[in-house]
Design a protein around this motif. Structure first.
Motif, PDB file in Angstrom:
ATOM      1  N   GLN A   1       0.842  -1.184   0.000  1.00  0.00           N
ATOM      2  CA  GLN A   1       0.000   0.000   0.000  1.00  0.00           C
ATOM      3  C   GLN A   1       0.884   1.244   0.000  1.00  0.00           C
ATOM      4  OE1 GLN A   1      -2.539   0.217   3.386  1.00  0.00           O
ATOM      5  NE2 GLN A   1      -3.970   1.585   2.404  1.00  0.00           N
ATOM      6  N   THR A   2       0.597   2.190  -0.878  1.00  0.00           N
ATOM      7  CA  THR A   2       1.392   3.413  -0.929  1.00  0.00           C
ATOM      8  C   THR A   2       0.963   4.364   0.175  1.00  0.00           C
ATOM      9  OG1 THR A   2      -0.140   4.387  -2.508  1.00  0.00           O
ATOM     10  CG2 THR A   2       1.765   3.229  -3.411  1.00  0.00           C
ATOM     11  N   GLN A   3       1.898   5.200   0.580  1.00  0.00           N
ATOM     12  CA  GLN A   3       1.605   6.182   1.622  1.00  0.00           C
ATOM     13  C   GLN A   3       0.965   7.420   1.021  1.00  0.00           C
ATOM     14  OE1 GLN A   3       5.501   6.864   3.329  1.00  0.00           O
ATOM     15  NE2 GLN A   3       4.795   5.899   5.189  1.00  0.00           N
ATOM     16  N   THR A   4       0.213   8.102   1.835  1.00  0.00           N
ATOM     17  CA  THR A   4      -0.338   9.377   1.401  1.00  0.00           C
ATOM     18  C   THR A   4       0.755  10.430   1.482  1.00  0.00           C
ATOM     19  OG1 THR A   4      -0.988  10.035   3.633  1.00  0.00           O
ATOM     20  CG2 THR A   4      -2.606   8.755   2.344  1.00  0.00           C
TER      21      THR A   4
ATOM     22  N   ASP B   1       1.299  11.404   5.070  1.00  0.00           N
ATOM     23  CA  ASP B   1       2.147  10.484   5.832  1.00  0.00           C
ATOM     24  C   ASP B   1       3.617  10.685   5.502  1.00  0.00           C
ATOM     25  OD1 ASP B   1       0.178   9.286   7.325  1.00  0.00           O
ATOM     26  OD2 ASP B   1      -0.060   7.571   5.991  1.00  0.00           O
ATOM     27  N   GLN B   2       3.915  10.894   4.235  1.00  0.00           N
ATOM     28  CA  GLN B   2       5.304  11.141   3.835  1.00  0.00           C
ATOM     29  C   GLN B   2       5.828  12.428   4.470  1.00  0.00           C
ATOM     30  OE1 GLN B   2       5.640  11.005  -0.420  1.00  0.00           O
ATOM     31  NE2 GLN B   2       4.878   8.925  -0.544  1.00  0.00           N
TER      32      GLN B   2
ATOM     33  N   ARG C   1       4.749  13.819   7.233  1.00  0.00           N
ATOM     34  CA  ARG C   1       4.864  13.586   8.683  1.00  0.00           C
ATOM     35  C   ARG C   1       6.162  12.853   9.001  1.00  0.00           C
ATOM     36  NH1 ARG C   1       3.980   9.188  11.168  1.00  0.00           N
ATOM     37  NH2 ARG C   1       2.799   8.252   9.460  1.00  0.00           N
ATOM     38  N   GLN C   2       6.491  11.821   8.208  1.00  0.00           N
ATOM     39  CA  GLN C   2       7.732  11.078   8.434  1.00  0.00           C
ATOM     40  C   GLN C   2       8.960  11.938   8.172  1.00  0.00           C
ATOM     41  OE1 GLN C   2       7.414   7.520   6.067  1.00  0.00           O
ATOM     42  NE2 GLN C   2       6.494   6.390   7.749  1.00  0.00           N
TER      43      GLN C   2
END
Length: 85
Positions: free
Chosen positions: A2-5, A8-9, A11-12
């Motif tokens: 599943q790819t990240q939104t 989320d990217q 945030r990381q």
């Protein structure tokens, strides 16, 4: 996988900018192997090379992929791990 939104990217990426291990990283006494994806935009090769200053016995293995190395190149990553066990 599943790819990240994008959220989320982001945030990381923000969390990685705040992470600082310099206070304790020199306490590592076991041999370390770092797998460094050449195209990783979160932890760049320059960031990874900085570990050489702090860890006495570190080996860096560069691989041709992005941040999700285990997803992008599972066979290569597993082989590297098995060679260093």
């Amino acid at each position: 996988p599943q790819t990240q939104t994008i959220e989320d990217q982001e945030r990381q990426a923000a969390a990685l900018k705040l992470f600082n291990c310099r206070k304790w990283i020199g306490d590592i006494t076991t041999p370390i192997v770092i797998i460094s994806p050449k195209e990783d935009q979160f932890a760049t090769s320059a960031d990874v090379c900085e570990f050489k200053e702090y860890i006495a016995d570190v080996q860096i293995e560069n691989v041709d992929c992005g941040h999700a190395a285990i997803v992008e190149m599972p066979d290569v990553i597993i082989d590297l791990c098995l060679r260093h066990v």
